[in-house]
Design an enzyme around this catalytic site. Sequence first.
Site, PDB file in Angstrom:
ATOM      1  N   GLU A  41      73.375  27.151  76.521  1.00 19.37           N
ATOM      2  CA  GLU A  41      72.907  28.052  75.470  1.00 19.37           C
ATOM      3  C   GLU A  41      71.445  28.360  75.767  1.00 19.37           C
ATOM      4  O   GLU A  41      70.568  27.542  75.510  1.00 19.37           O
ATOM      5  CB  GLU A  41      73.070  27.397  74.092  1.00 19.37           C
TER       6      GLU A  41
ATOM      7  N   CYS B 136      65.765  31.784  69.288  1.00 19.97           N
ATOM      8  CA  CYS B 136      66.346  32.351  70.509  1.00 19.97           C
ATOM      9  C   CYS B 136      67.088  33.658  70.266  1.00 19.97           C
ATOM     10  O   CYS B 136      67.286  34.439  71.200  1.00 19.97           O
ATOM     11  CB  CYS B 136      67.269  31.337  71.173  1.00 19.97           C
TER      12      CYS B 136
END
Length: 479
Positions: free
Chosen positions: A223, A257
Amino acid sequence: MSTKGKHPRADQGTDPFEEKLQRLKEAFNTGKTKTAKFRAEQLQSLGRFLQDNSKQLHDALDGDLGKSGFESDMSEIILCENEVDLALKNLQTWMKDEPVSTNLLTKLSTAFIRKEPFGLVLIIAPWNYPVNLMIIPLVGAIAAGNCVVLKPSEISKNTEKVLAELLPQYLDQSCFAVMLGGPEETGQLLEHKFDYIFFTGSPRVGKIVMTAAAKHLTPITLELGGKNPCYVDDNCDPQTVANRVAWFRYFNAGQTCVAPDYILCSQEMQEQLVPALQNAITRFYGDNPQTSPNLGRIINQKHFKRLQGLLGCGRVAIGGQSDEGERYIAPTVLVDVQETEPVMQEEIFGPILPLVTVRSLDEAIEFMNQREKPLALYAYSNNAEVIKQVLARTSSGGFCGNDGFMYMTLSSLPFGGVGSSGMGRYHGKFSFDTFSNQRACLLSCPGMEKLNGLRYPPYSPRRQQLLRWAIGSESCTLL
């Protein structure tokens, strides 16, 4: 669980992790973690950890990131509690064997998919959402029946301390461990063979983790991040867009993010958007955002210095102030930014928002497609066709039209990247599937051997024709 807040060092022995990892592997081999009862007990204990230690977690997040109670609840605690509740509610269903169809050749057999745990899993979490990005993968790993090593980030040191000291009191210490340390210790940990690795962090470190996993052919979820574009069409209300963009750009001081890394819009829209963004920032954080309890702080001096350098790109239209002593960067909007400037070459990960002008939707899409595929992509327009065009002609891990990262609150949607922004998906059942080996199973009848004669030598054209029919999709349709 271990390691009681101590950082194992290489000079304390040849390998500070080997003994504990071996015990975890032995615990998995007993089959202890595979039962539904054990998994449910651990999930219930994890839920109690979140409830019992809510204040400690809030205080730690405030200490690390200056995160408000509202943001901590919304983006960390509540989402983790929801994942635990969902897993407990659906555990029995998720664990069931999944029947699948057969062909004529296997009509008397039973075919199914069994979801079995991988074994010993390593979860490496980052500092920006240190509870969420540790606990949510852990929920999936527990539900799937694995033993787990947790490696929290040493950068978010207050949260790391809470996780290391309190979480072990709630989970079975023979099956779960918290291991601490910095890059050196993490590198040493990665030398060991795990059955699955789940990493959240930067693409640079992701490459290191993937290289280490490749040495053991260990499956992995990455991720990562990237520069998330946000297209704003001329056909929209500037203030509505500004409200939504400002909220999720400056949430957690921009250290998210999936936050928009830059806006693409026309020159005309930019002239309307800048005052609208100023209006939103003032309403959200006051005339002096530095005094607002709702605006977080940069995680450390290193990241503060990096962001301070980016303030010199383009021209500051809003904000631009900073205070090194408080690790404070004001909510900032940049205009007249050049593509070659650092702010457009790296993920910003802070409260800075560049505006880049384009002449058309086609130019905006071309701009996005010339770059690496992002973790998230956003588009704003009152024209549904524009939203559809952006969705159809681009690629990203996630997409949201006319809003920010609210899709992250839905366990029914998979979360993850594509290309350089990551690989693999999790949240909800997707987490369970990620940490499960999908084992293909066929149970055939031990008798009735004459029915198998078709597949045995000596072969003939007639048998070949019959076999083609028996295996083919037509045979299933006829039946």
